[in-house]
Design a protein around this motif. Sequence first.
Motif, mmCIF file in Angstrom:
data_model
loop_
_atom_site.group_PDB
_atom_site.id
_atom_site.type_symbol
_atom_site.label_atom_id
_atom_site.label_comp_id
_atom_site.label_asym_id
_atom_site.label_seq_id
_atom_site.Cartn_x
_atom_site.Cartn_y
_atom_site.Cartn_z
ATOM 1 N N ASP A 197 20.576 -6.056 -11.920
ATOM 2 C CA ASP A 197 20.132 -6.962 -12.986
ATOM 3 C C ASP A 197 18.615 -7.077 -13.069
ATOM 4 N N GLU A 198 17.916 -6.243 -12.276
ATOM 5 C CA GLU A 198 16.449 -6.163 -12.262
ATOM 6 C C GLU A 198 15.781 -7.471 -11.846
ATOM 7 N N SER A 199 16.502 -8.292 -11.094
ATOM 8 C CA SER A 199 15.924 -9.540 -10.600
ATOM 9 C C SER A 199 15.081 -9.327 -9.348
ATOM 10 N N VAL A 200 15.356 -8.240 -8.621
ATOM 11 C CA VAL A 200 14.624 -7.933 -7.386
ATOM 12 C C VAL A 200 14.304 -6.453 -7.368
ATOM 13 N N VAL A 201 13.083 -6.099 -6.969
ATOM 14 C CA VAL A 201 12.706 -4.714 -6.756
ATOM 15 C C VAL A 201 12.304 -4.546 -5.297
ATOM 16 N N PHE A 202 12.731 -3.425 -4.692
ATOM 17 C CA PHE A 202 12.349 -3.085 -3.326
ATOM 18 C C PHE A 202 11.341 -1.943 -3.377
ATOM 19 N N THR A 203 10.285 -2.054 -2.577
ATOM 20 C CA THR A 203 9.245 -1.035 -2.508
ATOM 21 C C THR A 203 9.128 -0.524 -1.080
ATOM 22 N N ALA A 204 8.912 0.772 -0.935
ATOM 23 C CA ALA A 204 8.698 1.391 0.378
ATOM 24 C C ALA A 204 7.253 1.874 0.436
ATOM 25 N N GLY A 205 6.478 1.370 1.393
ATOM 26 C CA GLY A 205 5.066 1.711 1.487
ATOM 27 C C GLY A 205 4.788 2.742 2.557
ATOM 28 N N SER A 235 0.819 -1.211 0.000
ATOM 29 C CA SER A 235 0.000 0.000 0.000
ATOM 30 C C SER A 235 0.857 1.267 0.000
ATOM 31 N N GLY A 236 0.453 2.225 -0.846
ATOM 32 C CA GLY A 236 1.048 3.557 -0.825
ATOM 33 C C GLY A 236 2.533 3.573 -1.107
ATOM 34 N N VAL A 237 2.963 2.876 -2.156
ATOM 35 C CA VAL A 237 4.394 2.825 -2.468
ATOM 36 C C VAL A 237 4.875 4.199 -2.915
ATOM 37 N N GLY A 238 5.860 4.721 -2.197
ATOM 38 C CA GLY A 238 6.406 6.030 -2.528
ATOM 39 C C GLY A 238 7.768 5.971 -3.181
ATOM 40 N N ARG A 239 8.486 4.837 -2.971
ATOM 41 C CA ARG A 239 9.828 4.710 -3.537
ATOM 42 C C ARG A 239 10.066 3.287 -4.023
ATOM 43 N N LEU A 240 10.844 3.192 -5.098
ATOM 44 C CA LEU A 240 11.265 1.909 -5.664
ATOM 45 C C LEU A 240 12.769 1.943 -5.870
ATOM 46 N N THR A 241 13.416 0.798 -5.700
ATOM 47 C CA THR A 241 14.805 0.672 -6.124
ATOM 48 C C THR A 241 15.048 -0.773 -6.544
ATOM 49 N N TRP A 242 15.975 -0.964 -7.498
ATOM 50 C CA TRP A 242 16.194 -2.268 -8.100
ATOM 51 C C TRP A 242 17.593 -2.775 -7.839
ATOM 52 N N ILE A 243 17.739 -4.114 -7.727
ATOM 53 C CA ILE A 243 19.028 -4.744 -7.969
ATOM 54 C C ILE A 243 19.402 -4.465 -9.426
#
Length: 398
Positions: free
Chosen positions: A183-191, A173-181
Amino acid sequence: GIERLVLMHDEPVTYAMFNKDESKLLTISGDNKLTIWDSQSGNKLHTLTEWAHVNHVSWNPTNNLILTGTERNAAIWDGDTGEWLQLLDHEGPVLEATWNQDQSLILTAGGDGLARVWDAQTGQRVLSLRHGGQVRTAKWINGERRIITCCGNDAVRIWDSTTGEELFSLDHSGVGRLTWISDESVVFTAGNDGSVRGWDMASGVLLYSLPHDDVMADLILSPDEKYLLTAGFNYGIGKVWNLEIQNEIFSLDHPYAIGGALWSPDGSTILTYNSEGGVVVAWDAMTGKMLYTFEHNDEWIDGAGFNQDGSQILVYGGDSMATLWDAATGDLLFSMQHGGYVPYATWNQDESQIITVSSDGSVGIWDIQPGREKPSFVHGEVVTDSRWNKSGDKVLTA
């Protein structure tokens, strides 16, 4: 020396950029006009008139087309003639617009709850990807085989870029930020629930659940991508997570709310700084021990950064100065004083000089050794942005 060309506009300039080969300049002014200039002579080549506020502008990789996104739509312009070529019609603001690698397609993120893919030659809509609210970002990923979209009040969604099929969603819910490994195998989301989550980009499976209990000011991977730094905005707490064991290894107790954070190029040091209070703190990235602090007279800090080898730290903000610090000792090397707040400062390519811009309309060029100011430029308006060209003999200010 630095060349000076004055590019006159009828309204304040809100953005300026070189094209890829730096033969032309593109400026945006408050009357929604985009102007193309010859970067050698300063001659005005073309004026492009938009009918709404411009949110986004970019050159294509071959320098012959310009892509704009406004509060109403997106458009493609001929960068050589200034001719309007295609209208890409959204029913609301276009917040992002990007070319694919071979320039055959354009991806737009719209405030009308849709991301769309367009044929760049014909302007025809190829795909519509529907969200439950304003799409704030849309990006090509995984070799352009997929598209990721983010909507603040809806899940992050992953789409097949050929068919437009939704492959899976990342329920956060309410993702404000994204960042990737990388090689784009993993994405991190901040809610907005104070949690950070990491997701497998092949399947959408949740891999990491990292509780932080704060809105994220920054979400940054270490240079070797083994650690994740989460920086909380409200309570001044940064946390460093070991991604292999999925554990918090230490927290960083910043004296104020954190406005931004970053790793040194070699990953040995972490910087945190606050948007109010004027404090930058350097931390040992292996132990979490505070190394030293810099203070900017209780004023806000707009930004801080390391130079390429991590030996110096540049800080700028609301106390009318930028400062340069020794990253090993925390000692002040020199201050760069202006008559108004400093919203931006940066090194040139070989890091022999720093440019600073100020709300008092001045632009300073400073030699790193011995910290001597070269002749400054004076604008009639507030200066908010600047950039060097690649060879370091021109500076573009707006």
